[in-house]
Design a protein around this motif. Sequence first.
Motif, PDB file in Angstrom:
ATOM      1  N   ASP A 169       0.843  -1.192   0.000  1.00 53.29           N
ATOM      2  CA  ASP A 169       0.000   0.000   0.000  1.00 53.29           C
ATOM      3  C   ASP A 169       0.881   1.245   0.000  1.00 53.29           C
ATOM      4  O   ASP A 169       1.516   1.561   1.000  1.00 53.29           O
ATOM      5  N   LEU A 170       0.923   1.938  -1.138  1.00 52.06           N
ATOM      6  CA  LEU A 170       1.705   3.167  -1.294  1.00 52.06           C
ATOM      7  C   LEU A 170       0.806   4.383  -1.480  1.00 52.06           C
ATOM      8  O   LEU A 170       1.272   5.459  -1.845  1.00 52.06           O
ATOM      9  N   MET A 171      -0.462   4.230  -1.209  1.00 50.77           N
ATOM     10  CA  MET A 171      -1.461   5.244  -1.530  1.00 50.77           C
ATOM     11  C   MET A 171      -1.195   6.587  -0.855  1.00 50.77           C
ATOM     12  O   MET A 171      -0.698   6.648   0.270  1.00 50.77           O
ATOM     13  N   ASP A 172      -1.561   7.640  -1.597  1.00 50.57           N
ATOM     14  CA  ASP A 172      -1.624   9.002  -1.076  1.00 50.57           C
ATOM     15  C   ASP A 172      -0.263   9.500  -0.589  1.00 50.57           C
ATOM     16  O   ASP A 172      -0.093   9.896   0.561  1.00 50.57           O
ATOM     17  N   PHE A 204       4.968   9.687  -4.647  1.00 49.48           N
ATOM     18  CA  PHE A 204       5.850   8.839  -5.431  1.00 49.48           C
ATOM     19  C   PHE A 204       5.686   9.166  -6.918  1.00 49.48           C
ATOM     20  O   PHE A 204       4.592   9.505  -7.377  1.00 49.48           O
ATOM     21  N   SER A 205       6.762   9.026  -7.672  1.00 49.51           N
ATOM     22  CA  SER A 205       6.727   9.321  -9.103  1.00 49.51           C
ATOM     23  C   SER A 205       7.495   8.247  -9.868  1.00 49.51           C
ATOM     24  O   SER A 205       7.967   7.267  -9.301  1.00 49.51           O
ATOM     25  N   GLY A 206       7.605   8.459 -11.169  1.00 48.90           N
ATOM     26  CA  GLY A 206       8.301   7.488 -12.003  1.00 48.90           C
ATOM     27  C   GLY A 206       7.396   6.328 -12.371  1.00 48.90           C
ATOM     28  O   GLY A 206       6.164   6.422 -12.292  1.00 48.90           O
ATOM     29  N   ASN A 253      -3.432   8.926 -10.892  1.00 48.28           N
ATOM     30  CA  ASN A 253      -2.033   8.954 -11.293  1.00 48.28           C
ATOM     31  C   ASN A 253      -1.976   9.460 -12.733  1.00 48.28           C
ATOM     32  O   ASN A 253      -2.880  10.163 -13.177  1.00 48.28           O
ATOM     33  N   GLN A 254      -0.951   9.068 -13.455  1.00 48.75           N
ATOM     34  CA  GLN A 254      -0.788   9.530 -14.837  1.00 48.75           C
ATOM     35  C   GLN A 254      -0.543   8.349 -15.778  1.00 48.75           C
ATOM     36  O   GLN A 254       0.202   8.454 -16.743  1.00 48.75           O
ATOM     37  N   LEU A 273       2.048  10.123  -8.288  1.00 44.82           N
ATOM     38  CA  LEU A 273       2.416  10.747  -9.562  1.00 44.82           C
ATOM     39  C   LEU A 273       3.034   9.720 -10.516  1.00 44.82           C
ATOM     40  O   LEU A 273       3.873  10.060 -11.336  1.00 44.82           O
ATOM     41  N   PHE A 274       2.626   8.477 -10.386  1.00 46.97           N
ATOM     42  CA  PHE A 274       3.174   7.420 -11.240  1.00 46.97           C
ATOM     43  C   PHE A 274       2.719   7.588 -12.688  1.00 46.97           C
ATOM     44  O   PHE A 274       1.627   8.096 -12.961  1.00 46.97           O
ATOM     45  N   HIS A 275       3.558   7.137 -13.620  1.00 44.22           N
ATOM     46  CA  HIS A 275       3.162   7.104 -15.026  1.00 44.22           C
ATOM     47  C   HIS A 275       3.592   5.758 -15.614  1.00 44.22           C
ATOM     48  O   HIS A 275       4.102   4.896 -14.910  1.00 44.22           O
TER      49      HIS A 275
END
Length: 220
Positions: A20-23, A26-28, A73-74, A49-51
């Motif tokens: 669980d990494l919610m809220d 984090f990116s990338g 996210n993205q 902010l994951f893509h």
Amino acid sequence: MLSGNVPSILGNLKNLRILDLMDNMFSGVIPPSIFNLSLLTALDIGFNLFHGNIPSDIGISLPNLEFFSIASNQFTGSIPVSISNASNLELLQLSLNNLTGEVPTLEKLHRLNFFTLFSNHLGSGQANDLNFLSSLTNSTTLEYLSIKRNNFGGELPKQISNLSTMLGVISLAENNIFGSIPAGIEKLVSLRVFDVSTNKISVRQEGKEESLNRALSGMS
């Protein structure tokens, strides 16, 4: 408020059941090693902010998933056909991304309870865009369904009235759906919200307007 990239060494935790990494911030991209943790039952990476793309074999590599959320996210690309192989899924939350293409059949997701796709770019405005809704008749415990704010076209499937009698919310708003509301909608006895606003849907139903109006009145 954690930020930065998710370390790929998390993929070495072969006994991990819940991630669980919610809220956070984090990116990338999600390291491919995470999608090889075959014992995972819950993966929540929403509100970051994951893509990147959802792996094409996710339903095969993570067969035990019960909870999967990438909301807000993205992510881009399409929803993998293999998602239906994760037949234990109870929650599938793909909303608030930049996903495109068709939604695959979900006929094997018999346990699905909560399903959201809203605020993406799914669908092409064509006649077969909503075929996946018919496959959800196998999800007999479905309680929440939202696909609003997409590019879905085509006629509203008559199978809508054969969805789970546990459904409390159906939101199809802000698409390009046409056709009429099936008179059988009154079979959805738990329905509290039925939102088809900002579409091209008519309530006329050859000789059945009266029963349909009674059904809709009872939902308000």
